[in-house]
Write a protein that holds these residues in place. Structure first.
Motif, mmCIF file in Angstrom:
data_model
loop_
_atom_site.group_PDB
_atom_site.id
_atom_site.type_symbol
_atom_site.label_atom_id
_atom_site.label_comp_id
_atom_site.label_asym_id
_atom_site.label_seq_id
_atom_site.Cartn_x
_atom_site.Cartn_y
_atom_site.Cartn_z
ATOM 1 N N SER A 102 0.822 -1.206 0.000
ATOM 2 C CA SER A 102 0.000 0.000 0.000
ATOM 3 C C SER A 102 0.858 1.259 0.000
ATOM 4 O O SER A 102 1.678 1.451 0.912
ATOM 5 N N PRO A 103 0.674 2.137 -0.980
ATOM 6 C CA PRO A 103 1.422 3.397 -0.994
ATOM 7 C C PRO A 103 1.163 4.267 0.233
ATOM 8 O O PRO A 103 1.966 5.155 0.530
ATOM 9 N N THR A 104 0.056 4.032 0.922
ATOM 10 C CA THR A 104 -0.235 4.848 2.110
ATOM 11 C C THR A 104 0.787 4.633 3.218
ATOM 12 O O THR A 104 0.851 5.427 4.160
ATOM 13 N N GLU A 105 1.608 3.571 3.118
ATOM 14 C CA GLU A 105 2.653 3.338 4.113
ATOM 15 C C GLU A 105 3.911 4.167 3.844
ATOM 16 O O GLU A 105 4.793 4.255 4.705
ATOM 17 N N ILE A 106 4.026 4.766 2.675
ATOM 18 C CA ILE A 106 5.260 5.460 2.293
ATOM 19 C C ILE A 106 5.695 6.525 3.295
ATOM 20 O O ILE A 106 6.886 6.604 3.638
ATOM 21 N N PRO A 107 4.803 7.371 3.822
ATOM 22 C CA PRO A 107 5.259 8.376 4.791
ATOM 23 C C PRO A 107 5.958 7.782 6.011
ATOM 24 O O PRO A 107 6.869 8.412 6.574
ATOM 25 N N HIS A 108 5.575 6.581 6.413
ATOM 26 C CA HIS A 108 6.221 5.929 7.556
ATOM 27 C C HIS A 108 7.682 5.628 7.224
ATOM 28 O O HIS A 108 8.579 5.842 8.056
#
Length: 247
Positions: A102-108
């Protein structure tokens, strides 16, 4: 806005981010992946492996600003190396195009790059991570190969065969990548260990592939990974690496 995120996360304002996505016949998966790319990503590089479906037109439809790179040989390793060379961001993120990450994990991942780490890798086997897709044979293979890398490199990693990673582009030369296939993920990790890069593992959830069949062959690619571990083991080269597990 990207600048708002980087300031609130405690990172250095102004660091830019390139997302490298290798793809081969992923037209049905590209929309789901691209619609979730966060605003902190400055450029998206799609490396196409001569797809026979509408992967490239679909990517352009979903994200007109996407950059296309055509790999000059077969294999995921070849695709990633081409993407890394084309990247212009201070930080580079790599992820698959099949919807399993999931690209939504990138900020982590970026948070830890901006706070002292040089190489950040996802782990399905730390608290907060997991897999909804891994088979028994893949799990056993990963455990065996993980035990080998931890023993050979005096490391304490919790996951090996998982290709959601991020790193500072300034260390691309230290990673010294040559692999052509799926073993490139292992090559990156062992070269990061050998070079003494500061490595963090962060929890990641592996999702089922959304459409199509995987190009991964567990036994064949597992052998290639093992050969990489053995051929790259410390001997002529040795350096200590600092590995931390974070959540």
């Amino acid at each position: 806005m990207y600048s708002d995120w980087i300031t609130s996360s405690g990172g250095r304002q102004g660091a830019t981010v390139s997302l490298v996505v290798p793809a081969l016949n992923e037209a049905r998966n590209i929309p789901w992946v691209f619609e979730q790319i966060p605003a902190c990503v400055d450029e998206v590089i799609l490396v196409d492996g001569d797809s026979s479906d509408a992967t490239v037109p679909m990517a352009r439809h979903c994200l007109p600003a996407v950059r296309f790179v055509r790999q000059n040989g077969p294999g995921k390793g070849n695709a990633l190396r081409a993407g890394f060379l084309a990247a212009t961001g201070d930080n580079v993120v790599m992820m698959d195009a099949d919807g399993s990450m999931s690209p939504t994990e990138i900020p982590h991942y970026l948070h830890f790059l901006q706070n002292g780490y040089d190489f950040v890798k996802g782990s399905r086997f730390v608290e907060g991570g997991g897999s909804l897709d891994i088979t028994t044979i893949r799990r056993l293979g990963n455990q065996m190969l993980l035990a080998a890398v931890n023993r050979l490199y005096h490391a304490s990693l919790t996951d090996l065969c998982y290709g959601f990673c991020a790193f500072r582009r300034s260390f691309l030369d230290q990673l010294d990548l040559h692999a052509t296939g799926f073993e490139i993920e292992t090559e990156m990790i062992v070269h990061a260990l050998r070079s003494g890069l500061r490595i963090a593992e962060v929890p990641s959830l592996e999702l089922p592939r959304r459409n199509g069949r995987s190009n991964l062959h567990a036994i064949t690619d597992g052998r290639r990974v093992l050969r990489t571990l053995i051929s790259e083991r410390p001997g002529a080269h040795s350096s200590a690496a600092s590995v931390g597990t974070v959540s």
